[in-house]
Structure formats: structure tokens, C-alpha cells
Design an enzyme around this catalytic site. Structure first.
Site, mmCIF file in Angstrom:
data_model
loop_
_atom_site.group_PDB
_atom_site.id
_atom_site.type_symbol
_atom_site.label_atom_id
_atom_site.label_comp_id
_atom_site.label_asym_id
_atom_site.label_seq_id
_atom_site.Cartn_x
_atom_site.Cartn_y
_atom_site.Cartn_z
ATOM 1 N N ASP A 1 3.801 15.805 4.224
ATOM 2 C CA ASP A 1 3.200 15.050 3.127
ATOM 3 C C ASP A 1 4.339 14.436 2.328
ATOM 4 O O ASP A 1 5.048 15.144 1.613
ATOM 5 C CB ASP A 1 2.354 15.979 2.250
ATOM 6 C CG ASP A 1 1.623 15.234 1.140
ATOM 7 O OD1 ASP A 1 1.923 14.035 0.905
ATOM 8 O OD2 ASP A 1 0.752 15.843 0.490
ATOM 9 N N VAL A 2 4.525 13.125 2.466
ATOM 10 C CA VAL A 2 5.689 12.486 1.829
ATOM 11 C C VAL A 2 5.596 12.503 0.312
ATOM 12 O O VAL A 2 6.584 12.201 -0.369
ATOM 13 C CB VAL A 2 5.892 11.041 2.333
ATOM 14 C CG1 VAL A 2 6.207 11.022 3.819
ATOM 15 C CG2 VAL A 2 4.687 10.159 2.007
ATOM 16 N N ASN B 1 7.855 4.395 6.790
ATOM 17 C CA ASN B 1 6.690 3.625 7.213
ATOM 18 C C ASN B 1 5.378 4.142 6.630
ATOM 19 O O ASN B 1 4.417 3.382 6.543
ATOM 20 C CB ASN B 1 6.614 3.655 8.747
ATOM 21 C CG ASN B 1 5.325 3.090 9.277
ATOM 22 O OD1 ASN B 1 5.077 1.900 9.190
ATOM 23 N ND2 ASN B 1 4.473 3.960 9.820
ATOM 24 N N TYR C 1 -1.277 -1.582 -3.843
ATOM 25 C CA TYR C 1 -0.499 -1.766 -2.615
ATOM 26 C C TYR C 1 0.578 -2.829 -2.821
ATOM 27 O O TYR C 1 1.752 -2.621 -2.486
ATOM 28 C CB TYR C 1 -1.433 -2.175 -1.477
ATOM 29 C CG TYR C 1 -0.769 -2.273 -0.130
ATOM 30 C CD1 TYR C 1 -0.547 -1.131 0.633
ATOM 31 C CD2 TYR C 1 -0.369 -3.496 0.400
ATOM 32 C CE1 TYR C 1 0.059 -1.207 1.885
ATOM 33 C CE2 TYR C 1 0.230 -3.590 1.634
ATOM 34 C CZ TYR C 1 0.441 -2.436 2.378
ATOM 35 O OH TYR C 1 1.046 -2.524 3.616
ATOM 36 N N LYS D 1 4.716 -2.412 -2.712
ATOM 37 C CA LYS D 1 5.505 -3.109 -1.700
ATOM 38 C C LYS D 1 6.552 -4.022 -2.344
ATOM 39 O O LYS D 1 7.657 -4.196 -1.807
ATOM 40 C CB LYS D 1 4.591 -3.892 -0.759
ATOM 41 C CG LYS D 1 3.745 -2.989 0.131
ATOM 42 C CD LYS D 1 4.596 -2.003 0.925
ATOM 43 C CE LYS D 1 3.802 -1.163 1.888
ATOM 44 N NZ LYS D 1 4.638 -0.248 2.693
#
Length: 249
Positions: free
Chosen positions: A59-60, A86, A154, A158
Site C-alpha cells: 500500500d503506497v 506508476n 487526479y 499529476k
């Protein structure tokens, strides 16, 4: 000696395709993701090359989980030459004001904080190993440049990844750590399946958008990863040629 990579979000889509492409190019690969069954499916799809993998449920968002991933990779393979940041997620396509704080935080935690935590651990490992150094590649997405409708969390993360890429590239310079970013548009994965049926455009209508084979993305990442550390692809954009990105809106 085979080079060693960590790929996050390796249980599906771009992560799976990239892990398999790296294996086919001779790398040893630690596959990270939250679902162990999906990681094992990626290993199985790699065929005989799957013998050079390590699947680690990760779990990042969790610093301890990220540290365990890097520790296991070091203990298994001895070093780290490549981190592909990623792992990512989005939110439902609803008006900005209808998004919950929890949806915002979850996207930030996975897309941005997760990449930061992995980058920290990669720095610690790459600085200490012999030979020193390595490469980090961040998945920025075309949303690092231009948003789609109803994608504020999102898109914000990014755009932030671009800043993280630049800071990582600068801070890693003295330690032979290169960092680049690949911005991907309309790769054919489960996540983009809706584009084949029609997706909302900035002018308010729905349009079917062209997609490209995800293997082209994976091959591009392998090319970036295969450069000597004296050379770096700082930013790459790879996209379906006819997707409505240039001139969007």
C-alpha cells in the site's frame, strides 16, 4: 548481472505491461500492488521470466508498507536500478463540488504521497549501494498538462508529479540518480475501456477516442530505463496519434 526494478501498480494495465516488458529485456523485477492475486496474475503472464520476479503486496499510502517493499527488494536482489512510480487512482466523474474530502485525500495519498514515499526509499537504497545510483521514472499522464472534465484531484496530483520529477532530478544529481517522467495518453487498458464506448469532452458531448496498444508504452519505458545514467529522458509524451489532446477544448 541483471538490473533490478520496482514497478508499483504492477497488478494491471501499464504497470503489468511494463513489468513484463522489463522481464523480457532481462531485468529482475519486484512487482508491487495492493492485490496479491493481481500481482501473481502478472507474474504468471510473464511466463518463464516470472522466475526473476518478486511479488510484494504494498500500500503506497503507508510508509511502513513502502519500506517493507524496498527492504524485500534489497534482500532478494541485492540492489535497485529502477523505480517506476506508476500506482495511481482517480475519482468518479462528478462535478467538482460533489467530490468528498475523502475522495480527494485518497487520490492525493496514492498518486502523490505514494510516489514521494517510494522516491524517498529509492534514494536511501540507491545512495548506499555499490555501484551507486539508479533511475526513477514517474508516470505523469497527459493530465499533467491538460485535464479532462471532472478530474480535479487526479489532474492536481499529476501536475504535482511534474514538480516532484524536477525536484527529484535535481536532488539526485549529486548521487547518480536520474529521474524522468512519461506522460501517457489513451493506452488500451481496463482503465480506459470507457473511451472505446465514448467519453465526455470539454465541450459537453461524448466521443469515442482512439487508443494505442499498451505494449508501446511499456517499450518506451524500457527504452528510458535502458539508458546509461549519464543520459536521461527528462520528459516523454506518448499517446494515441489521433486522440484529441493537441487542441483539446
Amino acid at each position: 548481472m541483471n538490473k533490478v526494478a520496482i514497478v508499483t501498480g504492477a497488478g494491471s494495465g501499464i504497470g503489468r505491461a511494463t513489468a513484463i516488458a522489463l522481464l523480457q529485456a532481462g531485468w529482475q523485477v519486484a512487482l508491487a500492488g495492493r492485490r496479491e492475486d493481481a500481482l501473481l496474475a502478472s507474474v504468471q503472464e510473464a511466463g518463464d521470466a516470472g522466475s526473476r520476479t518478486l511479488a510484494v503486496s504494498t500500500d503506497v499510502r503507508d510508509p511502513a508498507s513502502v519500506k517493507a517493499l524496498f527492504d524485500k527488494t534489497r534482500d532478494t536482489f541485492g540492489r535497485l536500478d529502477l523505480l517506476f512510480n506508476n500506482a495511481g487512482t482517480g475519482t468518479p466523474p462528478v462535478p467538482l463540488e460533489d467530490l468528498t474530502v475523502e475522495q480527494w485525500k485518497n487520490t492525493v495519498d496514492i498518486n502523490l504521497t505514494g510516489a514521494f514515499l517510494c522516491t524517498q526509499e529509492a534514494f536511501r537504497l540507491m545512495k548506499a549501494q555499490t555501484p551507486r545510483g539508479g533511475r526513477i521514472i514517474n508516470n505523469g499522464s497527459i493530465s499533467a498538462h491538460a485535464p479532462r472534465p471532472f478530474t480535479a484531484p487526479y489532474t492536481a496530483t499529476k501536475h504535482a508529479i511534474t514538480g516532484l520529477t524536477k525536484a527529484t532530478s535535481l536532488d539526485g544529481r549529486a548521487y547518480d540518480i536520474a529521474c524522468g517522467q512519461i506522460d501517457i495518453g489513451n493506452a488500451a487498458t481496463d482503465m480506459t475501456e470507457r473511451m472505446a464506448q465514448g467519453i465526455l469532452q470539454p465541450r459537453g458531448d461524448m466521443m469515442v477516442e482512439p487508443r494505442m496498444d499498451v505494449r508501446h508504452v511499456a517499450d518506451a519505458i524500457v527504452q528510458m530505463a535502458s539508458l546509461p545514467l549519464e543520459a536521461n529522458v527528462q520528459f516523454m509524451t506518448i499517446m494515441a496519434t489521433k486522440m484529441p489532446y493537441i487542441g483539446r477544448g
